[in-house]
Design a protein around this motif. Structure first.
Motif, PDB file in Angstrom:
ATOM      1  N   ASP A  10       0.814  -1.215   0.000  1.00 16.31           N
ATOM      2  CA  ASP A  10       0.000   0.000   0.000  1.00 16.31           C
ATOM      3  C   ASP A  10       0.850   1.268   0.000  1.00 16.31           C
ATOM      4  OD1 ASP A  10      -2.280  -1.524  -0.056  1.00 16.31           O
ATOM      5  OD2 ASP A  10      -2.565  -1.459   2.122  1.00 16.31           O
ATOM      6  N   GLY A  11       1.894   1.296   0.812  1.00 24.07           N
ATOM      7  CA  GLY A  11       2.760   2.484   0.867  1.00 24.07           C
ATOM      8  C   GLY A  11       3.427   2.753  -0.467  1.00 24.07           C
ATOM      9  N   LEU A  12       3.915   1.699  -1.113  1.00 22.14           N
ATOM     10  CA  LEU A  12       4.554   1.841  -2.421  1.00 22.14           C
ATOM     11  C   LEU A  12       3.545   2.311  -3.462  1.00 22.14           C
ATOM     12  CD1 LEU A  12       6.972   1.531  -4.285  1.00 22.14           C
ATOM     13  CD2 LEU A  12       6.371  -0.880  -4.526  1.00 22.14           C
ATOM     14  N   ARG A  13       2.360   1.731  -3.453  1.00 25.13           N
ATOM     15  CA  ARG A  13       1.320   2.158  -4.402  1.00 25.13           C
ATOM     16  C   ARG A  13       0.993   3.640  -4.230  1.00 25.13           C
ATOM     17  NH1 ARG A  13      -1.494  -2.910  -2.917  1.00 25.13           N
ATOM     18  NH2 ARG A  13      -0.945  -4.392  -4.533  1.00 25.13           N
ATOM     19  N   ASN A  14       0.902   4.089  -2.983  1.00 23.00           N
ATOM     20  CA  ASN A  14       0.607   5.502  -2.727  1.00 23.00           C
ATOM     21  C   ASN A  14       1.721   6.402  -3.240  1.00 23.00           C
ATOM     22  OD1 ASN A  14      -1.836   4.919  -1.530  1.00 23.00           O
ATOM     23  ND2 ASN A  14      -0.996   4.851   0.537  1.00 23.00           N
ATOM     24  N   ARG A  15       2.977   6.008  -3.037  1.00 20.30           N
ATOM     25  CA  ARG A  15       4.102   6.813  -3.516  1.00 20.30           C
ATOM     26  C   ARG A  15       4.118   6.879  -5.035  1.00 20.30           C
ATOM     27  NH1 ARG A  15       9.456   4.777  -0.986  1.00 20.30           N
ATOM     28  NH2 ARG A  15      10.240   6.314  -2.442  1.00 20.30           N
ATOM     29  N   ILE A  16       3.858   5.752  -5.695  1.00 20.65           N
ATOM     30  CA  ILE A  16       3.817   5.722  -7.155  1.00 20.65           C
ATOM     31  C   ILE A  16       2.689   6.620  -7.658  1.00 20.65           C
ATOM     32  CG2 ILE A  16       3.314   4.283  -9.168  1.00 20.65           C
ATOM     33  CD1 ILE A  16       4.812   2.006  -7.701  1.00 20.65           C
ATOM     34  N   ARG A  18       1.299   9.241  -6.152  1.00 16.68           N
ATOM     35  CA  ARG A  18       1.659  10.658  -5.944  1.00 16.68           C
ATOM     36  C   ARG A  18       2.692  11.119  -6.966  1.00 16.68           C
ATOM     37  NH1 ARG A  18       1.511   9.189  -0.466  1.00 16.68           N
ATOM     38  NH2 ARG A  18       3.772   9.100  -0.432  1.00 16.68           N
ATOM     39  N   TYR A  19       3.698  10.272  -7.252  1.00 13.31           N
ATOM     40  CA  TYR A  19       4.720  10.634  -8.229  1.00 13.31           C
ATOM     41  C   TYR A  19       4.091  10.847  -9.601  1.00 13.31           C
ATOM     42  CZ  TYR A  19       8.815  10.564 -11.187  1.00 13.31           C
ATOM     43  OH  TYR A  19       9.765  10.909 -12.107  1.00 13.31           O
ATOM     44  N   ARG A  20       3.198   9.951  -9.998  1.00 16.93           N
ATOM     45  CA  ARG A  20       2.574  10.075 -11.313  1.00 16.93           C
ATOM     46  C   ARG A  20       1.664  11.291 -11.406  1.00 16.93           C
ATOM     47  NH1 ARG A  20       1.384   3.665 -12.407  1.00 16.93           N
ATOM     48  NH2 ARG A  20       3.530   3.155 -13.003  1.00 16.93           N
ATOM     49  N   GLN A  21       1.068  11.678 -10.296  1.00 22.77           N
ATOM     50  CA  GLN A  21       0.255  12.888 -10.282  1.00 22.77           C
ATOM     51  C   GLN A  21       1.124  14.129 -10.475  1.00 22.77           C
ATOM     52  OE1 GLN A  21      -3.199  13.172 -10.061  1.00 22.77           O
ATOM     53  NE2 GLN A  21      -3.062  10.985 -10.436  1.00 22.77           N
ATOM     54  N   ASP A  22       2.302  14.126  -9.839  1.00 26.69           N
ATOM     55  CA  ASP A  22       3.211  15.273  -9.911  1.00 26.69           C
ATOM     56  C   ASP A  22       4.029  15.303 -11.197  1.00 26.69           C
ATOM     57  OD1 ASP A  22       2.316  16.012  -7.419  1.00 26.69           O
ATOM     58  OD2 ASP A  22       4.018  15.127  -6.351  1.00 26.69           O
ATOM     59  N   HIS A  23       4.237  14.143 -11.834  1.00 26.39           N
ATOM     60  CA  HIS A  23       5.073  14.028 -13.028  1.00 26.39           C
ATOM     61  C   HIS A  23       4.331  13.230 -14.099  1.00 26.39           C
ATOM     62  CE1 HIS A  23       7.820  14.355  -9.558  1.00 26.39           C
ATOM     63  NE2 HIS A  23       8.507  15.146 -10.357  1.00 26.39           N
ATOM     64  N   PRO A  24       3.344  13.844 -14.777  1.00 28.99           N
ATOM     65  CA  PRO A  24       2.579  13.088 -15.767  1.00 28.99           C
ATOM     66  C   PRO A  24       3.453  12.648 -16.940  1.00 28.99           C
ATOM     67  CG  PRO A  24       2.008  15.406 -15.847  1.00 28.99           C
ATOM     68  CD  PRO A  24       2.918  15.220 -14.660  1.00 28.99           C
ATOM     69  N   ALA A  25       3.125  11.504 -17.520  1.00 33.36           N
ATOM     70  CA  ALA A  25       3.865  10.990 -18.677  1.00 33.36           C
ATOM     71  C   ALA A  25       3.746  11.982 -19.819  1.00 33.36           C
ATOM     72  CB  ALA A  25       3.306   9.639 -19.088  1.00 33.36           C
TER      73      ALA A  25
END
Length: 85
Positions: A10-16, A18-25
């Motif tokens: 769960d912690g890893l999923r949340n970090r991923i 948040r990262y994708r929200q801040d750094h869109p492809a």
């Protein structure tokens, strides 16, 4: 003795997430890219044109990626900076 299973993710999923929200492809890149699909001789000539027009020392010009497709055709992406500041 019970062997523990894998840790919860769960912690890893949340970090991923948040990262994708801040750094869109497909985010903004400083580089200009152009992809070509040419015969091997034409591909060499096109790369030479880029290196002549946009010298590597000033524009950081490079062949970013390439692959051989359909016989002797080469698909490749050239990359450079937009200006030589």
């Amino acid at each position: 003795m019970k062997i523990p299973g894998p840790p919860p993710l769960d912690g890893l999923r949340n970090r991923i997430f948040r990262y994708r929200q801040d750094h869109p492809a497909g985010g903004k890149s400083e580089f200009v890219r152009e992809t070509f699909c040419l015969s091997r001789p034409e591909a060499r000539e096109k790369a030479r044109e880029w290196f002549t027009e946009f010298p590597k020392a000033a524009y950081w010009t490079e062949v970013e990626s390439w692959r051989q497709v359909d016989g002797d055709r080469i698909e490749f992406t050239m990359r450079r900076l937009p200006s030589a500041d």
